[in-house]
Design a protein around this motif. Structure first.
Motif, PDB file in Angstrom:
ATOM      1  N   ALA A  67     -24.613  70.940  -8.032  1.00 40.51           N
ATOM      2  CA  ALA A  67     -25.319  71.112  -9.302  1.00 40.51           C
ATOM      3  C   ALA A  67     -26.645  71.842  -9.104  1.00 40.51           C
ATOM      4  CB  ALA A  67     -25.562  69.748  -9.937  1.00 40.51           C
ATOM      5  N   GLY A  68     -26.813  72.925  -9.863  1.00 40.67           N
ATOM      6  CA  GLY A  68     -28.039  73.705  -9.794  1.00 40.67           C
ATOM      7  C   GLY A  68     -28.120  74.606  -8.570  1.00 40.67           C
ATOM      8  N   ARG A  69     -27.085  74.592  -7.766  1.00 38.85           N
ATOM      9  CA  ARG A  69     -27.040  75.411  -6.553  1.00 38.85           C
ATOM     10  C   ARG A  69     -25.760  76.238  -6.573  1.00 38.85           C
ATOM     11  NH1 ARG A  69     -30.561  72.566  -2.291  1.00 38.85           N
ATOM     12  NH2 ARG A  69     -31.753  71.221  -3.647  1.00 38.85           N
ATOM     13  N   LEU A  70     -25.430  76.798  -5.471  1.00 38.06           N
ATOM     14  CA  LEU A  70     -24.213  77.595  -5.373  1.00 38.06           C
ATOM     15  C   LEU A  70     -22.997  76.723  -5.658  1.00 38.06           C
ATOM     16  CD1 LEU A  70     -23.230  80.443  -4.481  1.00 38.06           C
ATOM     17  CD2 LEU A  70     -22.924  79.486  -2.210  1.00 38.06           C
ATOM     18  N   ALA A  71     -22.099  77.211  -6.507  1.00 39.01           N
ATOM     19  CA  ALA A  71     -20.876  76.466  -6.821  1.00 39.01           C
ATOM     20  C   ALA A  71     -19.875  76.619  -5.685  1.00 39.01           C
ATOM     21  CB  ALA A  71     -20.266  76.980  -8.120  1.00 39.01           C
ATOM     22  N   VAL A  72     -19.116  75.571  -5.431  1.00 38.49           N
ATOM     23  CA  VAL A  72     -18.089  75.622  -4.391  1.00 38.49           C
ATOM     24  C   VAL A  72     -17.122  76.769  -4.669  1.00 38.49           C
ATOM     25  CG1 VAL A  72     -16.144  74.390  -3.358  1.00 38.49           C
ATOM     26  CG2 VAL A  72     -18.285  73.179  -3.799  1.00 38.49           C
ATOM     27  N   GLU A  79     -23.595  71.892   2.992  1.00 36.94           N
ATOM     28  CA  GLU A  79     -24.180  70.659   2.456  1.00 36.94           C
ATOM     29  C   GLU A  79     -23.770  70.596   0.992  1.00 36.94           C
ATOM     30  OE1 GLU A  79     -28.530  68.760   1.406  1.00 36.94           O
ATOM     31  OE2 GLU A  79     -28.417  70.247   3.005  1.00 36.94           O
ATOM     32  N   ALA A  80     -22.750  69.810   0.724  1.00 32.03           N
ATOM     33  CA  ALA A  80     -22.211  69.697  -0.630  1.00 32.03           C
ATOM     34  C   ALA A  80     -21.944  68.233  -0.922  1.00 32.03           C
ATOM     35  CB  ALA A  80     -20.928  70.519  -0.747  1.00 32.03           C
ATOM     36  N   PRO A  81     -22.993  67.454  -1.159  1.00 28.02           N
ATOM     37  CA  PRO A  81     -22.801  66.009  -1.327  1.00 28.02           C
ATOM     38  C   PRO A  81     -21.858  65.615  -2.461  1.00 28.02           C
ATOM     39  CG  PRO A  81     -25.087  66.658  -1.795  1.00 28.02           C
ATOM     40  CD  PRO A  81     -24.375  67.864  -1.309  1.00 28.02           C
TER      41      PRO A  81
END
Length: 197
Positions: free
Chosen positions: A117-122, A142-144
């Motif tokens: 969320a708010g960062r690069l989408a998978v 890092e994709a919690p």
């Protein structure tokens, strides 16, 4: 040769200090190091210029994993040396791709991507890594919120390129970490549940 370079630097630095009033006209150039040396909070002197002479008297530190073991007990990969890892967290995949390639072309050796969320989408991972040689540049994810999907996407990108992922990367899938981070969180799964027991 090194001594000549150090003396040349000392003369040039002394001239600057004299113009600024930090070194008197009658004071020797040799005071430059003293005037420019700063001390850490622990009192350790940090000189303005390091030369081989500064470390001549120090004992040989050896290699990691070899006697006298002052650099650790495990041998590292000497072919890798230092790792310069670039952090990318922006949501714009095209811009991220451009920045990652620029960083890799200018000395970065690995990539750290924050997704969610708010960062690069998978789903945009492929676009962000366009042009990156995944077998040469280690990638840390890092994709919690979606660790398995992110890990799967990276592995699929490497498979589609027909290359193995470079050593030193990390898929970032840590199913137990959130439990230890905040065991009081009512939404956190029980340890037994995470471990499949």
């Amino acid at each position: 040769m090194a001594d000549d370079v150090a003396r040349e630097w000392e003369r040039a630095a002394a001239a600057v200090l004299r113009r600024s009033g930090r070194l008197g006209a009658d004071e020797p150039d040799s005071l430059v190091r003293e005037r420019l040396t700063r001390r850490t909070l622990d009192g350790i002197p940090v000189t303005p210029l390091g030369t081989p002479a500064d470390v001549e008297a120090l004992p040989d530190a050896g290699m990691p994993g070899e006697p006298p073991f002052v650099r650790g007990t495990e041998a590292g990969r000497p072919d890798l040396g230092w790792d310069i890892r670039v952090l990318a967290a922006g949501p714009d995949a095209t811009r991220t791709a451009r920045h990652l390639l620029t960083d890799l072309e200018n000395g970065a050796t690995s990539l750290w991507l924050q997704l969610g969320a708010g960062r690069l989408a998978v789903a945009d991972l492929g676009s962000a890594l366009a042009g990156v040689h995944l077998d040469l540049a280690p990638v840390v994810l890092e994709a919690p919120g979606e660790p398995v999907a992110a890990a799967r996407a990276l592995v699929e990108l490497a498979a589609a390129a027909g290359v193995p992922l470079a050593a030193g990367g990390n898929l970032g899938a840590d199913p137990v970490g959130p439990v230890w981070a905040d065991p009081a969180d009512p939404g956190a799964p029980e340890v037994a549940e995470v471990l499949g027991e």
